[in-house]
Design an enzyme around this catalytic site. Structure first.
Site, short mmCIF file in Angstrom:
data_model
loop_
_atom_site.label_atom_id
_atom_site.label_comp_id
_atom_site.label_asym_id
_atom_site.label_seq_id
_atom_site.Cartn_x
_atom_site.Cartn_y
_atom_site.Cartn_z
N PHE A 1 -34.57 -17.10 26.59
CA PHE A 1 -34.62 -15.95 27.49
C PHE A 1 -35.73 -15.01 26.98
O PHE A 1 -35.50 -14.17 26.13
CB PHE A 1 -33.27 -15.24 27.53
CG PHE A 1 -32.13 -16.17 27.85
CD1 PHE A 1 -31.98 -16.66 29.14
CD2 PHE A 1 -31.26 -16.58 26.87
CE1 PHE A 1 -30.94 -17.54 29.44
CE2 PHE A 1 -30.22 -17.45 27.16
CZ PHE A 1 -30.06 -17.94 28.44
N PRO A 2 -36.95 -15.20 27.49
CA PRO A 2 -38.15 -14.55 26.92
C PRO A 2 -38.26 -13.05 27.16
O PRO A 2 -39.03 -12.58 27.99
CB PRO A 2 -39.29 -15.31 27.60
CG PRO A 2 -38.72 -15.72 28.92
CD PRO A 2 -37.26 -16.03 28.65
N CYS A 3 -37.49 -12.31 26.39
CA CYS A 3 -37.51 -10.85 26.53
C CYS A 3 -38.84 -10.25 26.07
O CYS A 3 -39.13 -9.09 26.37
CB CYS A 3 -36.33 -10.21 25.82
SG CYS A 3 -36.09 -10.73 24.13
N CYS A 4 -39.67 -11.03 25.40
CA CYS A 4 -40.99 -10.54 25.00
C CYS A 4 -41.86 -10.26 26.22
O CYS A 4 -42.85 -9.54 26.12
CB CYS A 4 -41.69 -11.55 24.09
SG CYS A 4 -42.05 -13.13 24.88
#
Length: 104
Positions: free
Chosen positions: A55-58
């Protein structure tokens, strides 16, 4: 709508919709979750993301294109964004509008 709309599972679903090479903002995430004034709450929830690889919160940045915080550190956030072809100079996405993803 209330803060109850800000669930980690809903946030994770939205994170997976952000295309490779694009970023979105905390405010856009809040709007997509039905809480248009919940940008800070989104940031807090992103900090609880148990799997930043899945889950690429970046890919979530500030509304002015500034990278913002990241649980794994700002340097790591910039590295991950750069790997996706998103140019960062002095902590800010270059040509921000070009890379901005809106959930519509």
């Amino acid at each position: 709508m209330t803060r109850n709309n800000l669930s980690l599972s809903r946030l994770q679903t939205l994170l997976q919709k952000i295309p490779r090479g694009k970023v979105t903002t905390y405010a856009e995430m809040a709007k997509a979750m039905g809480t248009p004034h919940g940008a800070r709450a989104v940031g807090t929830l992103l900090g609880k993301n148990p799997d930043p690889n899945a889950f690429p919160c970046c890919k979530v940045v500030r509304s002015d294109g500034t990278v913002g915080g990241y649980a794994l550190g700002t340097t790591e956030k910039i590295r991950r964004l750069s790997e996706e072809g998103i140019p960062i100079v002095r902590g800010k996405v270059v040509d921000f509008q070009r890379y901005l993803f809106r959930f519509s």
